[in-house]
Design a protein around this motif. Structure first.
Motif, short mmCIF file in Angstrom:
data_model
loop_
_atom_site.label_atom_id
_atom_site.label_comp_id
_atom_site.label_asym_id
_atom_site.label_seq_id
_atom_site.Cartn_x
_atom_site.Cartn_y
_atom_site.Cartn_z
N ARG A 1 0.85 -1.20 0.00
CA ARG A 1 0.00 0.00 0.00
C ARG A 1 0.88 1.26 0.00
N LEU A 2 1.87 1.28 0.89
CA LEU A 2 2.73 2.47 0.99
C LEU A 2 3.50 2.70 -0.31
N ASN A 3 4.05 1.61 -0.88
CA ASN A 3 4.83 1.78 -2.12
C ASN A 3 3.95 2.22 -3.28
N SER A 4 2.73 1.72 -3.31
CA SER A 4 1.82 2.13 -4.37
C SER A 4 1.47 3.61 -4.22
N LEU A 5 1.16 4.02 -2.99
CA LEU A 5 0.82 5.43 -2.75
C LEU A 5 1.99 6.35 -3.08
N ILE A 6 3.20 5.92 -2.69
CA ILE A 6 4.40 6.74 -2.95
C ILE A 6 4.65 6.84 -4.45
N THR A 7 4.56 5.71 -5.16
CA THR A 7 4.77 5.73 -6.62
C THR A 7 3.73 6.62 -7.29
N GLY A 8 2.48 6.51 -6.85
CA GLY A 8 1.40 7.34 -7.43
C GLY A 8 1.73 8.82 -7.28
N LEU A 9 2.10 9.21 -6.06
CA LEU A 9 2.43 10.63 -5.80
C LEU A 9 3.59 11.10 -6.66
N ILE A 10 4.66 10.30 -6.69
CA ILE A 10 5.86 10.73 -7.41
C ILE A 10 5.64 10.73 -8.92
N PHE A 11 5.01 9.69 -9.45
CA PHE A 11 4.79 9.64 -10.90
C PHE A 11 3.89 10.79 -11.34
N ASN A 12 2.87 11.11 -10.54
CA ASN A 12 2.00 12.24 -10.90
C ASN A 12 2.79 13.54 -10.91
N ARG A 13 3.65 13.71 -9.91
CA ARG A 13 4.47 14.91 -9.82
C ARG A 13 5.42 15.00 -11.02
N LEU A 14 6.06 13.88 -11.38
CA LEU A 14 6.99 13.89 -12.52
C LEU A 14 6.24 14.20 -13.81
N SER A 15 5.06 13.62 -13.91
CA SER A 15 4.28 13.82 -15.12
C SER A 15 3.87 15.29 -15.27
N GLN A 16 3.56 15.96 -14.14
CA GLN A 16 3.26 17.41 -14.20
C GLN A 16 4.47 18.21 -14.70
N SER A 17 5.67 17.64 -14.51
CA SER A 17 6.88 18.33 -14.98
C SER A 17 7.31 17.85 -16.36
N GLY A 18 6.44 17.12 -17.04
CA GLY A 18 6.70 16.76 -18.43
C GLY A 18 7.36 15.41 -18.65
N VAL A 19 7.48 14.59 -17.60
CA VAL A 19 8.07 13.25 -17.78
C VAL A 19 6.95 12.29 -18.22
N ASP A 20 7.19 11.53 -19.28
CA ASP A 20 6.20 10.54 -19.71
C ASP A 20 6.35 9.28 -18.87
N THR A 21 5.27 8.91 -18.16
CA THR A 21 5.32 7.69 -17.33
C THR A 21 4.20 6.75 -17.75
N HIS A 22 4.28 5.52 -17.25
CA HIS A 22 3.26 4.53 -17.63
C HIS A 22 1.96 4.70 -16.83
N LEU A 23 2.00 5.54 -15.77
CA LEU A 23 0.82 5.64 -14.89
C LEU A 23 -0.35 6.34 -15.58
N LYS A 24 -1.50 5.69 -15.55
CA LYS A 24 -2.72 6.30 -16.10
C LYS A 24 -3.63 6.75 -14.97
N GLU A 25 -3.85 5.85 -13.99
CA GLU A 25 -4.83 6.17 -12.95
C GLU A 25 -4.58 5.31 -11.72
N VAL A 26 -4.62 5.96 -10.56
CA VAL A 26 -4.53 5.20 -9.30
C VAL A 26 -5.94 4.70 -9.00
N VAL A 27 -6.11 3.37 -8.83
CA VAL A 27 -7.48 2.86 -8.65
C VAL A 27 -7.79 2.42 -7.23
N SER A 28 -6.76 2.19 -6.43
CA SER A 28 -7.01 1.89 -5.02
C SER A 28 -5.71 2.19 -4.29
N ASP A 29 -5.69 1.92 -2.99
CA ASP A 29 -4.49 2.18 -2.20
C ASP A 29 -3.27 1.38 -2.67
N LYS A 30 -3.52 0.26 -3.35
CA LYS A 30 -2.35 -0.50 -3.80
C LYS A 30 -2.44 -0.97 -5.26
#
Ligand code: TMP
Ligand code: ASP
Length: 238
Positions: free
Chosen positions: A49-78
């Protein structure tokens, strides 16, 4: 979207297909913790759960800065929905401070700051123990298509380093080193995949130097989950 069949299970995540969608996958983070290529193992409730939440936060932040990531949508805590990619079998490690394997290899004390970040490739192969690999060896093994592709991976990882250092610095954490994985999506674009978590980074508290990452597990330092929780708490408050 409906979770389909399990298509791959790694040490830290399970990947499922998504019914009627060939471009996306459903990623579930596991509670398993492994080190030294799986030699040391543990189950730790909440780690996924913690690693999923951390990855979600970081990937979203990177994506706002123009990095292309595989993340589309966080669907639950993990769980998260990600673009389906073919993983490039190279672990791209960036180091700002010497620690771990490279400090040991050259007998330089851990904690030595580097004038310029180091980028290293490791060949993703559990049987071989993910060995260090040179550019030419990576081309020989066809781990990458060309030297241009290797250069692109280095450039992309250095760009992530600049952003990631700032994200962690804002939470009072020194980003010592980390590992990234890239994949090719259906359009053949190279995008950031996998995860960015205390499993894949070395994170030291800026004031106390306390380790807040998987070295707590590797080196039997205790308070593993508490440290992951601390990283998440700090990130979610910036
Ligand atoms: P190393 O010092 O053991 O080479 O590790 C460098 C960084 O890469 C460290 O933050 C841990 C991360 N890493 C992984 O995420 N997976 C791995 O398989 C390895 C070897 C390192
Ligand atoms: N990621 C590797 C493993 O899980 C190595 C490590 O992190 O120490 O075994």
């Amino acid at each position: 979207m409906v979770k389909g069949a399990l298509i791959y299970e790694g040490k830290a995540k399970k990947i499922y297909s998504i019914a009627n969608n060939n471009n996306l996958v459903w990623v579930e983070f596991k509670d398993s913790l492994t080190a030294f290529n799986g030699e040391k193992k543990a189950e730790m409730a909440e780690k996924g759960r913690l690693n999923s939440l951390i990855t979600g936060l970081i990937f979203n932040r990177l994506s706002q800065s123009g990095v292309d990531t595989h993340l589309k949508e966080v669907v639950s805590d993990k769980e998260m929905i990600c673009q389906k990619v073919k993983i490039i079998p190279l672990e791209v490690v960036v180091r700002n401070v010497l620690a771990g394997s490279t400090a040991k290899k050259f007998n330089i004390p851990e904690g030595t700051s580097l004038e310029k970040p180091l980028v290293e490739f490791y060949y993703k192969n559990d049987e071989l123990g993910d060995p260090f690999i040179s550019d030419d060896q990576a081309l020989m093994l066809k781990a990458a298509d060309s030297q241009e592709e290797l250069n692109q991976l280095k450039q992309k990882a250095l760009q992530v380093n600049v952003l990631l250092k700032d994200i962690f610095a804002a939470t009072g954490i020194r980003l010592v080193d980390f590992k990234l994985e890239y994949g090719k999506n259906m359009q053949g674009e190279i995008i950031l995949a996998d995860e960015i978590t205390p499993d894949t980074c070395r994170l030291w508290d800026m004031k106390t130097g306390e380790k807040l990452d998987k070295d707590r597990f590797r080196r039997d330092l205790g308070k593993v989950l508490e440290s992951y929780q601390e990283v998440y708490n700090r990130l979610k408050n910036i």
